[in-house]
Design a protein around this motif. Structure first.
Motif, short mmCIF file in Angstrom:
data_model
loop_
_atom_site.label_atom_id
_atom_site.label_comp_id
_atom_site.label_asym_id
_atom_site.label_seq_id
_atom_site.Cartn_x
_atom_site.Cartn_y
_atom_site.Cartn_z
N SER A 267 0.82 -1.22 0.00
CA SER A 267 0.00 0.00 0.00
C SER A 267 0.86 1.27 0.00
O SER A 267 0.68 2.15 -0.83
CB SER A 267 -0.97 0.05 1.18
N CYS A 268 1.80 1.37 0.93
CA CYS A 268 2.64 2.56 1.01
C CYS A 268 3.70 2.35 2.09
O CYS A 268 3.56 1.46 2.94
CB CYS A 268 1.81 3.81 1.33
N ALA A 269 4.72 3.18 2.04
CA ALA A 269 5.72 3.18 3.11
C ALA A 269 5.24 4.09 4.23
O ALA A 269 4.62 5.13 3.97
CB ALA A 269 7.07 3.64 2.57
N PRO A 270 5.53 3.75 5.49
CA PRO A 270 5.06 4.59 6.61
C PRO A 270 5.58 6.01 6.51
O PRO A 270 6.76 6.25 6.22
CB PRO A 270 5.63 3.87 7.84
N GLY A 271 4.71 6.97 6.80
CA GLY A 271 5.07 8.38 6.69
C GLY A 271 6.16 8.81 7.64
O GLY A 271 7.05 9.57 7.27
N PHE A 272 6.12 8.32 8.88
CA PHE A 272 7.14 8.75 9.84
C PHE A 272 8.51 8.14 9.51
O PHE A 272 9.54 8.74 9.80
CB PHE A 272 6.72 8.41 11.28
#
Length: 387
Positions: A267-272
């Motif tokens: 889905s995506c890489a973590p924002g933090f």
């Protein structure tokens, strides 16, 4: 009655022999381990602190499939500066680890029955990934010559036959430390262009070189329309192995498909986590230079000691952070590495983990403090003296 086995392609995957050796030493506190490809030092504060603040600020939501816009912009600028060639933001994407980038590259272009050529020995994940997709893999071996690792360019070019779907090159190479000569790139690229072969570059060690700021790259020689995919990671140059964050450079026409694949993979890489990556890209050049200087000293320490041991052959690596050496008479590197754990508490990676081309060889990750490397070398000398 139907069985509950995984599909044949999964059953046929090789178990990691690096992990097999490591598992043999788990639970013992007397092991000096050099088997995994990572530094023995943590990620620096200037990367950890922004990520920690982002986490504490509650930035724990989904991000864009291709990565945060500001991180992709930083990646574009970083790559453009590094390679002195324009790498537009429309060609870059953030991935959940470098190995995830390699998996996505294969999913983008490799189909069941395709033929993939790779330069080996090589990190075991790389040849196994096409096999998950029911493709076949053929190796072109590196060979030791005059104290270094060499690639037979003609042999590689001849292996790229009509119908070959992809060529995978890891330079600097894990485990050997071989680095592609700048003058070899044009012939490889011309062959790939003429036959329509996808060139997948695993560039994870490109900043860890011993005589220059970065390894020779195919990116400056290519256009956005070329069939080339660059995969990379924050793990090695910035000591971020546990962060599981990487990136890709792809032709613009692949970007929509890549976004869909990322959605259905992670889905995506973590924002933090991406917050730490942005700090690495924007403020990490001097840090990478210091890491490289430490590795030069570590390479010299380990290589000189290995070459002084009777019966040991240790070609000189051009980059990365590994010494790939062999002990006279060794025909089963897995058994030898397990025996070293048992006899002297020394943890190294067997060459057979990196394919048939690596059998008889042993990998030492020297990205460690000088005292640890020295203690490990003493244990190796003790073990060899007792054989």
């Amino acid at each position: 009655m139907f069985d509950t086995l995984p599909r044949p392609e999964v059953q046929g995957l090789r178990m990691s022999r690096i992990r097999e050796v490591a598992n043999a030493g788990l639970g013992r506190n007397d092991i000096l381990a050099f088997w995994f490809g990572e530094s023995d030092q943590p990620t620096p504060d200037f990367i950890r602190e922004p990520a920690a603040r982002a986490l504490l600020d509650g930035r724990t939501f989904y991000t864009h499939n291709l990565g945060r816009a500001d991180v992709r912009d930083s990646l574009s600028g970083y790559l453009t500066r590094l390679h002195d060639a324009p790498i537009g933001v429309g060609r870059v994407a953030v991935t959940s680890a470098g190995v995830n980038a390699i998996q996505l590259a294969a999913q983008l272009v490799v189909s069941p029955g395709d033929r993939v050529v790779e330069v080996g020995p090589i990190w075991p994940n790389v040849p196994e990934i096409p096999k998950i997709l029911s493709a076949s893999v053929e190796m072109v071996p590196l060979e030791p010559a005059q104290g270094r690792w060499r690639l037979d360019l003609d042999r590689l070019v001849d292996a790229l036959t009509p119908g070959t779907k992809a060529l995978v090159i890891n330079s600097p190479n894990n485990p050997t430390g071989w680095m592609i000569p700048a003058e070899d790139r044009a012939a490889i690229l011309e062959r790939c262009r003429r036959l329509g072969v996808w060139l997948i570059c695993d560039d994870v060690y490109e900043r860890l070189t011993f005589d220059r700021p970065t390894a020779p790259s195919f990116l400056p020689l290519t256009t956005p329309e070329d069939r080339i995919i660059g995969t990379n990671s924050f793990s090695k140059a910035w000591r971020m192995t546990g962060w599981r964050l990487g990136w890709m450079v792809v032709p613009p026409k692949l970007m929509d498909g890549l976004g869909v694949l990322i959605e259905y993979n992670t889905s995506c890489a973590p924002g933090f986590v991406q917050e730490g990556a942005k700090a690495a890209l924007d403020h990490g050049d001097s840090y990478v230079a210091s890491v490289r200087a430490e590795l030069v000293a570590a390479r010299d320490q380990v290589l000189s000691a290995l070459r002084a041991m009777p019966g040991v052959e240790a070609p000189r690596p051009d980059g990365g952070f590994y010494a790939f050496f062999r002990v006279e008479g060794c025909t089963d590197s897995l058994a030898l590495c397990k025996d070293m754990i048992d006899k002297v508490g020394l943890g190294l990676a067997p060459g057979s983990a990196f394919g048939e081309e690596g059998e008889g060889w042993i990998r030492w990750c020297f990205a460690a403090r000088p005292g640890k490397n020295a203690a490990g070398l003493e244990r190796l000398a003790t073990y060899l003296a007792s054989r």
